[in-house]
Design a protein around this motif. Sequence first.
Motif, short mmCIF file in Angstrom:
data_model
loop_
_atom_site.label_atom_id
_atom_site.label_comp_id
_atom_site.label_asym_id
_atom_site.label_seq_id
_atom_site.Cartn_x
_atom_site.Cartn_y
_atom_site.Cartn_z
N PHE A 237 46.10 34.57 45.45
CA PHE A 237 47.26 34.14 44.68
C PHE A 237 48.26 35.30 44.57
O PHE A 237 48.87 35.51 43.56
N VAL A 250 40.95 25.41 40.44
CA VAL A 250 41.66 25.57 39.18
C VAL A 250 42.46 24.31 38.89
O VAL A 250 43.21 23.83 39.75
N HIS A 268 51.35 27.78 45.51
CA HIS A 268 50.30 28.19 46.45
C HIS A 268 50.12 27.10 47.50
O HIS A 268 50.39 25.91 47.25
N GLN A 271 48.09 24.02 46.69
CA GLN A 271 48.54 23.26 45.53
C GLN A 271 48.59 21.76 45.78
O GLN A 271 49.09 21.29 46.79
N VAL A 286 41.73 28.78 44.74
CA VAL A 286 42.08 30.19 44.92
C VAL A 286 40.98 31.10 44.39
O VAL A 286 40.11 30.67 43.63
N ILE A 288 40.27 33.78 41.85
CA ILE A 288 40.93 34.07 40.58
C ILE A 288 41.00 35.57 40.37
O ILE A 288 40.00 36.27 40.39
N GLU A 291 46.50 38.18 38.87
CA GLU A 291 47.76 37.48 39.10
C GLU A 291 47.69 36.01 38.69
O GLU A 291 48.67 35.45 38.19
N VAL A 292 46.53 35.37 38.90
CA VAL A 292 46.36 33.99 38.47
C VAL A 292 46.45 33.90 36.96
O VAL A 292 47.12 33.02 36.39
N GLU A 293 45.78 34.82 36.28
CA GLU A 293 45.80 34.81 34.82
C GLU A 293 47.21 35.05 34.30
O GLU A 293 47.66 34.37 33.35
N TRP A 295 49.97 34.35 35.80
CA TRP A 295 50.76 33.15 36.10
C TRP A 295 50.54 32.09 35.03
O TRP A 295 51.50 31.49 34.53
#
Length: 329
Positions: A237, A250, A268, A271, A286, A288, A291-293, A295
Motif C-alpha cells: 500500500f 481489508v 489500490h 480495490q 494488501v 498491512i 501506510e495502511v493505518e 490511510w
Amino acid sequence: MSSDSETRRFTQLNRTVQLIADLMAGEIHDRNSAAERLGIQPAAADRQLRAIERLPGVKKVKKGRRRAYRFDPASSTGAPPIAVLIGACFGASLGPLFEGTTYQKALSDARDHLLGQSRRSGSFGEVERKFIFLSQGGEIALPEKDAQLEELIGAVLDQQPVSFDYEDFNSAIRSRRVQPLSLAVYKHQLYLIGRDRNGALRSFRFSRIRNAEMDGRPFTYPSKSEYDPDQVFAQSFGIFTNDEQRVEHVELKLAPRWAAHVKSHRWHRSQRAKVADGQVLIHLDVRICPEVEAWILGFGEEAEVLQPRWLRDKISKRVEALRQRYLAG
C-alpha cells in the motif's frame, strides 16, 4: 591541381560546412545573414545556400520578404508521434522534483528537443502550463545531495553494489550494502529499491541515505521473473516492501458522503467498492503496514474497519489514545 585551387576549394567547403552546422543548430539563414556569417558577398552566400538547399532536411522558408533556409530534423528522421511528444511533456513536468539539479533542466531540454522535431511544434505554446505535475514539497534532500544522487544513478546504471549509512524512521543509523535495482518516485520523494545481503528487497528514502559509494564488482541484473517492480509492490500500500507480511483482506466502511468519490477513485489495484443502500464499502487485499493505518486514520470519524478484526482493534486503540491526548490538552 594547383595549391591555389585546392585552397579555394577547401575554403568553399569550409563555408558550406559552417552553414550546415548553423542550420542543424536551429538557426535560419537568408543570403544576408549567411554573407555576414561567412564574411563574403550576398551573391556568393546565395550560391552557397542554393547548393545546400538540395541536402536532405534543408527547407526553404520565408524570413520577412526574403527567401531563407532552415533544417527540419523530422524530414530525415521522421516526426515524433503525438503520443511521444505528450509523454515528453509529462516527463518534463517532473522537473520541480529535481529542483536545483542538472536534471531539472535536462528534462525540459529533452522535451524541447523532441518538440523541435515535430511539425506541430506551434501547438505546444505554453506547454509548461498545459501538462503539469503538482509537486507538493518535492525531494527535500536536493539540491544539497545531488552528488549522492549521481552516485546512486551511476550504481543503478552500472549494476554495481553500493554502500551507505541509512537513518531509519526511529533515527537509528546503520551501515547498508545493497544491489541497487531501481530509483523510484513515490509521493514526490525519491527512493532506492535494493536487494540486501540476505536477498531481501528493501526501500530506502533518498533523503536519509548518507555517504553512498559504489562498492564492489558489477552484478548481473535480475530477470523480470526474479524482479518486477509491478509485482513487488502489487500487494503493498505504498513504498514499503516486506515479504514476511502476509496479504490480508481489508474491509472498510465509509460515511455515505464518500459515495461519489469512491466510485471515481482508486487507492489500490486490488480495490473493490460497493455503494448501495446508503452504505459505502471498500475491499482491499494488501500487506498491512503503517501506510495502511495512516490511510484509515486519515478518514477520521468517517471510517470504520470491519475486517480484519485485529486491525479494527488496533485502530480503535490508536483512536482512543488520540482522544486521551486531546483531553489531556
